[in-house]
Each structure stands twice: as structure tokens, then as C-alpha cells.
Write a protein that holds these residues in place. Structure first.
Motif, short mmCIF file in Angstrom:
data_model
loop_
_atom_site.label_atom_id
_atom_site.label_comp_id
_atom_site.label_asym_id
_atom_site.label_seq_id
_atom_site.Cartn_x
_atom_site.Cartn_y
_atom_site.Cartn_z
N SER A 217 0.84 -1.19 0.00
CA SER A 217 0.00 0.00 0.00
C SER A 217 0.88 1.24 0.00
O SER A 217 1.96 1.25 0.59
N ASN A 218 0.38 2.30 -0.63
CA ASN A 218 1.11 3.57 -0.58
C ASN A 218 0.64 4.42 0.60
O ASN A 218 0.98 5.58 0.71
N THR B 33 2.15 0.76 -4.18
CA THR B 33 3.53 0.99 -4.58
C THR B 33 4.10 -0.37 -4.94
O THR B 33 3.98 -1.31 -4.16
N SER C 231 1.51 1.12 -12.37
CA SER C 231 0.43 0.61 -11.53
C SER C 231 -0.88 0.53 -12.31
O SER C 231 -1.28 1.48 -12.97
#
Length: 148
Positions: free
Chosen positions: A33-34, A40, A70
Motif C-alpha cells: 500500500s502507498n 507501490t 500501476s
């Protein structure tokens, strides 16, 4: 290309887990997770389910990365329950479109989720997000199939 796995996490706090495919067998966490609703990627190409408590919404999310770009995340899955099995399934078409299922229910689809021509290896990985202790992923079964 299809992967289905029946898995459970011993705890669902301070943890990240990825169940799916990646383009490398090197020791890396393919996607994380970003910290909000995005991802990410460490892998150049990867597709699968991510559960990461650093995300805004803590659920099993279908996600992908194609050629370092992404494809985003589908956050329609439900949250895992500690020490309770979930069946996670990802189907990848010949065009690189990924369809995600959790316990038989459709979670969603990602277009261009992964580069269709890149060789992928199955991966099941878990680690804690902080020094709160270890996290355990129990795997009941893994099923992988590919057209010849």
C-alpha cells in the motif's frame, strides 16, 4: 493463468500480505500500500491480492502492476478475520486482464493488470508492518493452472 489459495492470517493488525503472481523469484514484496488507496510496486510486473493495514481501507484488494506502471487496486473485497480462512482467486486473461474473487464472490476486474508476455511465478508472502511481532500466514492449499 489462474491461482487460487485458501489462506488465513493469525492476526490482522500491523500486517501486509500478498497472494498472487510476480515477475521475479527474488526476495521482495511485489506490491504494498502507498498509505492511502493506491499501491507501490517493487516488482516490474505483479498481480494478486493485497492486504495491508497501512492502507486507508483494510480489505483484501485486487491489484496489479504492468511494466512498472500501476494498474491500480480494486478495494471491493472484505476484510480478513483473524485465524479464519479466505479463498482468494485471481484469473489472468491472455491480454493481461485480471479478475479477482474472494470466497467465490467477484471482487472486481483490472484492465492491463499485468504485461501479458511476461513470465510470472506464484507467490504467497506475509510480514509485519512494524515491530509488533511476527505474523503467520497459514496456507491450506494453492492451486495454479495455465493454458499450454
Amino acid at each position: 493463468l489462474v491461482m487460487e489459495a485458501r489462506v488465513k492470517l493469525d492476526a490482522i493488525t500491523l500486517v501486509k500480505c500478498f497472494i498472487g503472481f510476480t515477475d521475479t523469484v527474488a526476495l521482495e514484496f511485489p506490491v504494498i500500500s502507498n498509505g492511502t488507496t493506491g499501491i507501490t510496486a517493487t516488482a516490474d510486473d505483479a498481480v494478486g491480492f493485497l492486504f495491508d493495514t497501512l492502507a486507508t481501507t483494510d480489505v483484501w484488494s485486487g491489484c496489479g502492476v504492468a511494466a512498472t506502471t500501476s494498474a491500480g487496486a480494486v478495494v471491493n473485497g472484505s476484510a480478513p478475520v483473524a485465524d479464519t480462512y479466505d479463498v482468494l482467486r485471481v484469473e489472468i486473461s491472455a491480454a493481461g486482464v485480471a479478475t479477482f474473487y474472494q470466497n467465490g464472490a467477484l471482487v472486481g476486474t483490472l484492465e492491463a493488470a499485468v504485461t501479458a508476455t511476461v513470465a510470472l511465478a506464484p507467490v504467497l508472502i506475509v510480514m509485519e508492518n512494524a515491530v509488533a511481532g511476527t505474523r503467520k500466514l497459514t496456507v491450506d492449499y494453492v492451486w495454479v493452472q495455465q493454458n499450454r
